[in-house]
Each structure stands twice: as structure tokens, then as C-alpha cells.
Design an enzyme around this catalytic site. Structure first.
Site, PDB file in Angstrom:
ATOM      1  N   ASP A 122      39.599  14.962  -7.440  1.00 31.14           N
ATOM      2  CA  ASP A 122      39.522  13.681  -7.859  1.00 31.14           C
ATOM      3  C   ASP A 122      38.171  13.666  -8.853  1.00 31.14           C
ATOM      4  O   ASP A 122      36.812  14.145  -8.607  1.00 31.14           O
ATOM      5  CB  ASP A 122      39.369  13.224  -6.317  1.00 31.14           C
ATOM      6  CG  ASP A 122      40.799  12.940  -6.034  1.00 31.14           C
ATOM      7  OD1 ASP A 122      42.067  12.459  -6.243  1.00 31.14           O
ATOM      8  OD2 ASP A 122      41.021  13.538  -4.352  1.00 31.14           O
ATOM      9  N   TYR A 163      55.525  15.606  -9.293  1.00 32.11           N
ATOM     10  CA  TYR A 163      54.991  14.921  -9.819  1.00 32.11           C
ATOM     11  C   TYR A 163      54.103  15.598 -11.132  1.00 32.11           C
ATOM     12  O   TYR A 163      53.524  16.769 -10.987  1.00 32.11           O
ATOM     13  CB  TYR A 163      53.326  15.025  -8.784  1.00 32.11           C
ATOM     14  CG  TYR A 163      52.438  14.018  -8.419  1.00 32.11           C
ATOM     15  CD1 TYR A 163      51.592  13.057  -8.305  1.00 32.11           C
ATOM     16  CD2 TYR A 163      51.262  14.096 -10.085  1.00 32.11           C
ATOM     17  CE1 TYR A 163      50.504  12.153  -7.857  1.00 32.11           C
ATOM     18  CE2 TYR A 163      49.948  13.107 -10.004  1.00 32.11           C
ATOM     19  CZ  TYR A 163      50.173  12.034  -9.316  1.00 32.11           C
ATOM     20  OH  TYR A 163      49.165  11.750  -9.568  1.00 32.11           O
ATOM     21  N   GLU A 181      52.049   6.376  -2.375  1.00 25.50           N
ATOM     22  CA  GLU A 181      51.631   7.796  -2.206  1.00 25.50           C
ATOM     23  C   GLU A 181      49.839   6.658  -1.040  1.00 25.50           C
ATOM     24  O   GLU A 181      49.649   5.917  -1.737  1.00 25.50           O
ATOM     25  CB  GLU A 181      50.987   8.068  -3.906  1.00 25.50           C
ATOM     26  CG  GLU A 181      52.620   8.859  -4.096  1.00 25.50           C
ATOM     27  CD  GLU A 181      52.708   9.670  -3.178  1.00 25.50           C
ATOM     28  OE1 GLU A 181      53.279   9.954  -2.998  1.00 25.50           O
ATOM     29  OE2 GLU A 181      51.683  10.956  -3.316  1.00 25.50           O
TER      30      GLU A 181
END
Lengths: 393, 269
Positions: free
Chosen positions: B60, B175, B49
Site C-alpha cells: 500500500d 483482481y 472491498e
């Protein structure tokens, strides 16, 4: 699925991690339920009237305008508790927070005005507030940091990125991603993902509704133009909302041109930005060719944001509203002029709207009624303005 | 060629799950980043990834944010990232390569143009952190036209409606979010996520890789024991880069050791 339209034309939407979709759906549902609940509306209206001081006055300026054909009115959001329009929608969202059974509020703030409004509403309604603020802004806005803390809010400095408003929004969204079960994200402007632009507009729309009633009473007709400053665009959309379907009323949004829209130092996203996605919405933003977000700039911290509410982007594209920009210098001149001529010290944000309205007044050839949304008072800006102007007043 | 399907078939034969490390392209600079990516593959990574650095990464935590800032300090562009991927693809024709990035980077280049460039570079999948299912259609169409898998996220709070759509549209892999919040090794994933995995199976979703908060071989093993097809580890990988910024050789060696240990935990049974 959504019950409300999530986009304004191509603008808006819900560009957030999948994780946040249930929280946004819950908020949309709570907003719609509350809308039809008389007890919610009664409490909101009573807070607006008895706590915040609505309706706010509308003042006809006496000395500001030299053109005899022009009447320039000020919608006095500067007189609202908290010192700016922001208290309106914060009270609404704080009530929604309680309605959703949440006891914590996350918020972002740039100059601290939304943070202060959030802190006062949370103090009043028994909610626990944590407010993200860029580390640079924490230093620059010490009195507002103290106000928030005084009212019991936790202020969290954000060092990530550039340490300003956009980074505070990023950090608030990160916090919300982890804590959506217990906390509401009380976004401070008519931007961000659906349903925020719609909720914030609806909880500010009394600005325009009162303006309509007041001008009808004083003049017996609608104004020719309403003028408001646009950063994220909450006070402007609150002023515009009730006039969108009145084609005779010009809607004029004034963005911050900073040191000039041809320099890199401005925040005029509609006038000089490009289309892109920031903080959950497709709208006009400030970015480079790679799509990296650029820093905005304005003398007025409340307009210093590199995106704009998606409904403004839409109103600009369909030509229903006009967007222009006023520089720091023009805003500062208007700031001084209103103090000198009318005895009112406006917020630097609102001074941008006033600066452009004064140009419109100078150019008017027919009888013209203009209403400027004086969105906030300038006390918070005094230290900053003293630094810039010194004895030059 | 479907490199994900081939990889999952190969791993099934070996009775293994997948270990997929994440790094940011251009972190700490383009040259070292390429060396890092090759090292990950040589040390046993089953797929990659790769992030494209972005100024405002709202999904994030501090570790990946710092990686973006390091990469952007050298003005890493999308074109830089694509040429690096092209070189890696030439060297390793079979390793699935996924991109993980934010929507505005795609919008700035135009959706179709971005997917065409990615396809030319040899990218197998694209995951856009701030594009939920509800906004995914134009991206899915562009992906489909170019034979790229548009990766969907299954969050721990997924509604049945979301699960159904993932079942209908997921390609490549799914995911699986190990927990709420943002990326980071500070907060561990909730494994086993067996209930979510069972729901994904039930909806016939693409094989699931568990990410967010995966930093130890024990977590990799637990994820695979719970029925995940593998695990993704981002912040733990990037932390090794951050801790060795003044010593490239040590950085590569430690990354190699880390990947080997994580990969060793993918053996089933």
C-alpha cells in the site's frame, strides 16, 4: 517454479505480492548461474581479497578469560573494509545486480551499516544507490548518513509507521514493486523472502570456512562452540553455515534482550517471540495477539529488528543451534571489557555475542575452544556509548 | 449462494460493469466506518472491498497506510471488523463483500479459524496482498471448505504459468493490477489493459476487476471498454475520508457523490 528449496522446514517462503515473484525468480536464476560461472567467482573472490581485506584474522584473546581451561578466539570481521561483515554479501549482490543488467540498487538500513556497505559497493561498481532509512534513525546516525552521501548514495528518510528499520524495509519493498525492471533490492540480512536468506548465507559463508581453516591450523581440531549475535542473523548464519554438519560444534546465537526479555523492550524474537509472517518470510517475529507487528528494542541498532532469518528459526526448532539473549547492560560490560583487556573496541552488536561467550567461558569445566564472531568494530557506536556511560568507564 | 456470480449476472442484464469501492474498516473510527460502508452501498456500489488494518502494509501507498494508522489508533481488532461486517451483511443480504488484508493477520488467528469467522460474518471473498499463488494452497483449502472465494491477483508482468494457474484456481473475481507499484491515486492505472484481459479470458479466469490507480469515471469507463468486468477504487475513496476528518456529514455526502459518478461510468455502449 523455484529451482532451490524456498523453505527451511516450515519457515521462510515467499510471502510477497504476486507482482514481485518474477523479480525474485530472476534473482534466484542469476544467483544460480553466477555460482557456476568461474568469471563471477573470480571477480567476487578478488574483491573480497584485494578490496575488502579477506581473509580476516583470527585472534586468540590474551587477557579476557580467567578460566585456564578455555581458549577464546575472535573472528575479526571488524577488520573488514567498511568495519563489519556486511561488506561480504553486499559485494556479492552488487555483482549480481550488474549481472542482471540493472543499474540501480534499493536498500534499507537501520543504524546505517548496511547502507554504508551498499554505498561503498555501489561507488566501486558504478551503481546508483538509494537507501531507505527511518527518519528517527537518520537523526540518530548522522555520521553514517554522511558516509553514505559522501560515497554518492541517496538517503531517503522514511516517516511512515514508526520511522525505524522495519518501516525502511517496507518502503524499500514498495519502491521495488514499482521499479523491479531497473532496480535490484539489495536486502541487508539473511531474512526476507526466498531467495534472500539463501543468497545472503552463501555470500557470508566464508566467515565459517575461514574459521574452520584457521582453527585447524592453530589447534588441530574443530572448536567446541561458535558464538554470534543475531538480529536478522546474517553474520551468525555466515559463521554457522560451514559447521551445521559438524555435530560436535555448538552453534550459539545471541539475541538482544534489551532491558530484559520479560519487558516489552527487547528484540529477542526466537527466545521470546512467536511464529508469524513479516517481510516475506514465515519466522519468529514480535507481534501482538492480533498479528500487528510490535517494535523491537536494543541498545544496538543493528540487532533492533522484530523478525529473524528463517534458517535460524529452523535451526532453533530442530535443536541444531541454541539461541539465548544478552541484555543491553551485559553487552555494554563486554564492550568495555574487550577494550580494556585486549585493546579492541567491538560493535555493540558483537558485544552481545561476546557477553554470552564470557559466561560460557566461566562455566566451562573441560578444555574448551570458543570462537566468537566479532562481526563489526565499535567506532560507529562511540557517540551512543558516550551518552550512556559518560565517565563511567 | 454465490453473490459474485449473481452480481455479474444482474449487471450483464443491465449492460453494466461493476464499480467496487475499497475502504479500511475502522477508518476513521468504527462507528463512522459503518456509516461510510452503508453510504457506499446506498450510493450504488455493486460490491465492497474492505480492508482490515495492519501495521506493515507493504503493498500500500501513503493513502491506505494512513487509513490503517487511523483505524489502529482506536485499536481496531479483527473481531471488531467481523462484527461490523455481520451488521452490514444483515442489512444488505445480496451485496458481495470482499476482504483485503495481509497474511499475518490470518496467521495470528490460525488460517482455518480466520476463514470460519469470516464465513460466519458473511464475507464472500478474501484477498491476501502478500500471498502469491506459490504460497496460496493452505489459504485456498480453507476458503474452499468455507465457501469463500480466494481472490487471485493478475499482475501486469504475469507469466503464462501464473495466468494458467489463475485460470485453474480463480473464483469470485480476478483482481487485475492496472500497473506495477503500490496502491495509490498518485500514479494512474495503465488502461486499457486489454491484452491482459484477453489473456485472462483465454485461460477462463473468473471475471476481472481492475484496481490500483483508478480514481476517475473516465478510467472506470476505459477499464470496462477494455473488457474488464468492473473497476475497484481504493485510494481515491479513502482520500475523501482523509480530507473530511472533521466533518462526518460532508464526508458521507462527498463519498456518495463520488460513488454515484463512478457507478454512472459503468454503463456499457
Amino acid at each position: 517454479m523455484n529451482q532451490l528449496e524456498t523453505k527451511f522446514g516450515e519457515f521462510g517462503g515467499m510471502y510477497v505480492p504476486e507482482l514481485l515473484i518474477p523479480a525474485l525468480d530472476q534473482l534466484e536464476k542469476a544467483f544460480l548461474d553466477a555460482k557456476d560461472d568461474p568469471s563471477f567467482n573470480e571477480e567476487f573472490l578478488s574483491l573480497l581479497k584485494d578490496y575488502a581485506g579477506r581473509p580476516t584474522a583470527m585472534t586468540l584473546t590474551r587477557n579476557l578469560v580467567s578460566n585456564p581451561k578455555v581458549k577464546l578466539y575472535l573472528k575479526r570481521e571488524d577488520l573488514l573494509h567498511g568495519g563489519a561483515h556486511k561488506t561480504n554479501q553486499v559485494l556479492g549482490q552488487a555483482l549480481l545486480t550488474k549481472r542482471m543488467g540493472k543499474k540501480e540498487v534499493i536498500a534499507e538500513t537501520g543504524a546505517g551499516q548496511h547502507g554504508v556497505a551498499t554505498a561503498l559497493a555501489c561507488a566501486l561498481l558504478g551503481l546508483k544507490a538509494r537507501i531507505y532509512m527511518g527518519a528517527k534513525d537518520v537523526e540518530r546516525q548522522a555520521p553514517n548518513v554522511f558516509r553514505m552521501r559522501l560515497m554518492g548514495a541517496e538517503v531517503i528518510p522514511v516517516n511512515a509507521g514508526s520511522g525505524t528499520l522495519k518501516d525502511a524495509v517496507n518502503e524499500a519493498m514498495r519502491d521495488w514493486s514499482a521499479n523491479y525492471d531497473t532496480a535490484h533490492y539489495l536486502l541487508g540480512t539473511a531474512a526476507g523472502p526466498h531467495p534472500f536468506p539463501t543468497i545472503v548465507r552463501e555470500y557470508h559463508r566464508m566467515i565459517g570456512e575461514e574459521t574452520r581453516a584457521q582453527i585447524m591450523e592453530k589447534e588441530g581440531r574443530l572448536p567446541d562452540a561458535v558464538v554470534a549475535c543475531v538480529g536478522g542473523g546474517s553474520n551468525a548464519i555466515g559463521m554457522f553455515a560451514d559447521f551445521i554438519d559438524e555435530p560436535s560444534v555448538r552453534l550459539v546465537g545471541v539475541e538482544p534482550a534489551g532491558k530484559g526479555v520479560h519487558t516489552k523492550e527487547h528484540g529477542a524474537t526466537i527466545v521470546a517471540g512467536t511464529k508469524g509472517i513479516l517481510h516475506g518470510a514465515y519466522t519468529y517475529i514480535m507481534q501482538d495477539q492480533e498479528g500487528q507487528i510490535e517494535e523491537s528494542y536494543s541498545v544496538s541498532a543493528g540487532l533492533d529488528y522484530p523478525a529473524v532469518g528463517p534458517q535460524h528459526a529452523y535451526l532453533a526448532d530442530i535443536g541444531r543451534a541454541e539461541y539465548v539473549a544478552a541484555t543491553d547492560e551485559e553487552a555494554l560490560n563486554a564492550f568495555k571489557l574487550l577494550a580494556r583487556k585486549e585493546g579492541i573496541i567491538p560493535a555493540l552488536e558483537s558485544s552481545h555475542a561476546l557477553a554470552h561467550a564470557l559466561n560460557m567461558a566461566d562455566e566451562a569445566e573441560d578444555d574448551t575452544i570458543i570462537v566468537v564472531n566479532l562481526s563489526g568494530r565499535g567506532d560507529k557506536d562511540l557517540a551512543h556509548v558516550i551518552n550512556i556511560l559518560g565517565d563511567d568507564i | 449462494m454465490d453473490r459474485y456470480a449473481d452480481m455479474f449476472a444482474r449487471l450483464d442484464e443491465k449492460n453494466q460493469g461493476a464499480f467496487v469501492p475499497f475502504v479500511m474498516i475502522g477508518d476513521p473510527n468504527l462507528e463512522q466506518s459503518e456509516a461510510i460502508i452503508c453510504q457506499l452501498i446506498e450510493s450504488g456500489a455493486d460490491a465492497l472491498e474492505l480492508g482490515i488494518p495492519y501495521s506493515d502494509p507493504i503493498a500500500d501507498g501513503p493513502t491506505i497506510q494512513a487509513a490503517s494508522i487511523r483505524a489502529l489508533s482506536h485499536k481496531t481488532t479483527v473481531a471488531d471488523c467481523m462484527s461490523l461486517i455481520t451488521r452490514v451483511r444483515t442489512k444488505y443480504p445480496h451485496v458481495p463483500i470482499g476482504l483485503l488484508l495481509y497474511s499475518n493477520l490470518v496467521m495470528a488467528k490460525g488460517i482455518e479459524n480466520f476463514y470460519a469467522t469470516a464465513s460466519d460474518a458473511g464475507v464472500d471473498s478474501i484477498l491476501i496482498a502478500d500471498v502469491p499463488l506459490r504460497e496460496a494452497t493452505p489459504f485456498q483449502k480453507a476458503a474452499q471448505a468455507k465457501g469463500i472465494s480466494q481472490i487471485l491477483i493478475a499482475p501486469p508482468n504475469a507469466t503464462d504459468e501464473t495466468m494458467e494457474k489463475i485460470g485453474e484456481f480463480s473464483t469470485g473475481y480476478t483482481y487485475l493490477l492496472g500497473r506495477a507499484g503500490v496502491t495509490g491515486a498518485e500514479t494512474a492505472a495503465n488502461v486499457p489493459a486489454s491484452e491482459l484481459i484477453a489473456r485472462l479470458h483465454q485461460h477462463k479466469a473468473a471475471p476481472s476487476l481492475l484496481g490500483f490507480g483508478i480514481s476517475t469515471p473516465e478510467q472506470v469507463k476505459a477499464a470496462i471498454d477494455a473488457g474488464a468486468a468492473g473497476a475497484i477504487s481504493g485510494s481515491a475513496t479513502v482520500n475523501i475520508i482523509a480530507a473530511n476528518l472533521d466533518d462526518n456529514d460532508s464526508m458521507l455526502k462527498q463519498l456518495g457523490d463520488f460513488v454515484s459518478a463512478m457507478k454512472a461510468a459503468t454503463n456499457k455502449g
